[in-house]
Every structure is written in C-alpha cells, then in structure tokens.
Design a protein around this motif. Sequence first.
Motif, PDB file in Angstrom:
ATOM      1  N   PHE A  94       2.186  -0.147  13.635  1.00  0.00           N
ATOM      2  CA  PHE A  94       2.811  -0.699  12.259  1.00  0.00           C
ATOM      3  C   PHE A  94       4.048   0.699  11.758  1.00  0.00           C
ATOM      4  O   PHE A  94       4.758   1.252  12.525  1.00  0.00           O
ATOM      5  CB  PHE A  94       2.256   0.423  11.225  1.00  0.00           C
ATOM      6  N   SER A  95       5.349  -0.325  11.217  1.00  0.00           N
ATOM      7  CA  SER A  95       6.362   0.606  11.125  1.00  0.00           C
ATOM      8  C   SER A  95       6.571   1.501  10.013  1.00  0.00           C
ATOM      9  O   SER A  95       5.061   2.300   9.868  1.00  0.00           O
ATOM     10  CB  SER A  95       7.952  -0.739  10.564  1.00  0.00           C
ATOM     11  N   PRO A  96       7.485   2.371   9.720  1.00  0.00           N
ATOM     12  CA  PRO A  96       7.787   3.093   8.592  1.00  0.00           C
ATOM     13  C   PRO A  96       7.432   2.455   7.338  1.00  0.00           C
ATOM     14  O   PRO A  96       7.545   0.738   7.628  1.00  0.00           O
ATOM     15  CB  PRO A  96       9.047   3.704   9.101  1.00  0.00           C
ATOM     16  N   PRO A  97       6.451   3.304   6.731  1.00  0.00           N
ATOM     17  CA  PRO A  97       7.148   2.401   4.928  1.00  0.00           C
ATOM     18  C   PRO A  97       8.439   2.110   4.640  1.00  0.00           C
ATOM     19  O   PRO A  97       9.067   2.685   5.263  1.00  0.00           O
ATOM     20  CB  PRO A  97       6.028   3.378   3.947  1.00  0.00           C
ATOM     21  N   TYR A  98       8.359   1.445   3.931  1.00  0.00           N
ATOM     22  CA  TYR A  98       9.663   0.678   3.446  1.00  0.00           C
ATOM     23  C   TYR A  98       9.736   0.644   1.944  1.00  0.00           C
ATOM     24  O   TYR A  98      10.709   0.233   1.319  1.00  0.00           O
ATOM     25  CB  TYR A  98       9.519  -1.042   4.056  1.00  0.00           C
ATOM     26  N   ILE A  99       8.480   1.078   1.836  1.00  0.00           N
ATOM     27  CA  ILE A  99       8.271   0.659  -0.275  1.00  0.00           C
ATOM     28  C   ILE A  99       6.842   1.499   0.049  1.00  0.00           C
ATOM     29  O   ILE A  99       5.936   0.993   0.719  1.00  0.00           O
ATOM     30  CB  ILE A  99       8.218  -0.227  -0.423  1.00  0.00           C
ATOM     31  N   SER A 100       6.686   2.261  -1.370  1.00  0.00           N
ATOM     32  CA  SER A 100       4.987   2.439  -1.620  1.00  0.00           C
ATOM     33  C   SER A 100       4.767   1.099  -3.183  1.00  0.00           C
ATOM     34  O   SER A 100       5.512   1.479  -3.802  1.00  0.00           O
ATOM     35  CB  SER A 100       4.982   3.472  -1.978  1.00  0.00           C
TER      36      SER A 100
END
Length: 240
Positions: A94-100
């Motif tokens: 998984f990439s780092p989060p781009y949105i929550s």
Amino acid sequence: MFNLDQVRSEIAPAGTIRAAVNMSNEALIRWDEKAGTLVGPSVEIADRIADELDRGLSLMQYGSAADILCAADGGEWDIAFIASDPSRTDRFNFSPPYISVEATYLIPEGSPYRTADAVDSDGIRITSARSAAYTKQLERTLKRATVLHVDSPAAALEVLADRECDAAAGLTEFLVNASERMEGFRLVDGVFSRIPQTIAVHRQATNASLFFADFVRRLGGADVGGEKGGADGGLPGSLP
C-alpha cells in the motif's frame, strides 16, 4: 529507488494500467450523468499516474472493496484504490494514504440514538460489508453492539430497510446519498472511523510500490477538485 521501466513492466505489461475503483466509495468516484463520465479524486489521480508513466488507462469498476479483493486472485487489475489494512499486507503493498474518508451509521428515523458513539449499545445489531476496512474497524472497537456481516454496502441497506437490524454502517458519502432515496432513515451525528485510502499493488510489484510511495508524497498539497490536502485527510493535490 525504483526503476521506471520496471514499474511499467509490473503494472502495465500490456501497455495499459488497469486501475480498480470502488464504486460504492462516492467520496472518491462516481458517475456524472451530465458529463457522461466517471469523476472524482480517484479518476484524476489515475489519470495522472497514466500520464506520468506514459501508459494507457482502463478504470475497472467494482461494487465494493470485497469485489476488488476477490478480483485480485484472478489478476483482473494492476493497481487498486482501496483502504489499507494490516490484514491485507500479505497480499498487497500500500502507498501512504492520499486521503481519509469517514464512516458512520444510517438508522431509522425513530431510533433514540443521535450519535455514532451511542449506537454502540447492548442489543444493537449493525449490518456492515464483511470485507470493508470500516467493518474491521468496527470489529476492533465495538464493545456492546453486534456486527452482522453482509456481502456489500448495498446489502447492508437492504437489511436495514427490511428492519432486520438497527443500523447500517457505511462510508458517509454513500449513506448521505442513500438517505435521500430511503424515506424514514437518517444519519447519526459524528463518525465511528476515518479510513486511510491508498493505492495498492500486488505484493510482488516492488518497484511499483516504491514509485507510489514517492508519487503520493509529491501529490499532497496542491489542487484537485478545488481543494487542498493529502494524507492529513483532505483531498489530494496535483503533482508538481
């Protein structure tokens, strides 16, 4: 560091990136009837990925995160816009989060419960899509209420409409739209979870995993859809 040729080989071996999108996550993607096309942050980000890698793009539409996970076994997609979860790291990077995105409850209009916290009460039955990241969050945090597993977010609404449960869990945007169609139901105040959304690749795509970590880092802070943000919970931005 990653090698761009290897990234292309891992996620676009036939020249087109097949990007899995969750159509129940209306905060990130939806069909625009007026424009006659898919719109939303996931679409914009997928376009930018394809542009940066100089590859074609095919958006693979699925009804739920569970459908995306099932399709992974058949090799139907190359990247996926799904939530990260510790239980999925044996299969995906998984990439780092781009949105929550937020999750809350839809309940009958006459329910005595007003807030998300209050729904966690003795005897309360909450329907929730079994493979959704927010369902896993519910299972970890609920102390009194019981989770009833169903196949999809839409199925959770059906169980609620039939009055076979006390609340349906789901992404806030999805439940807001549902409440406009379903007379006699309302959202509670507040949320029970904020779910980080990421770009997932198959576990063996190591160069692509490094690429997306860098991509999301560069993505944060500029403008998509007129808003600012990134991993802090706002909408993601454009690449520099």
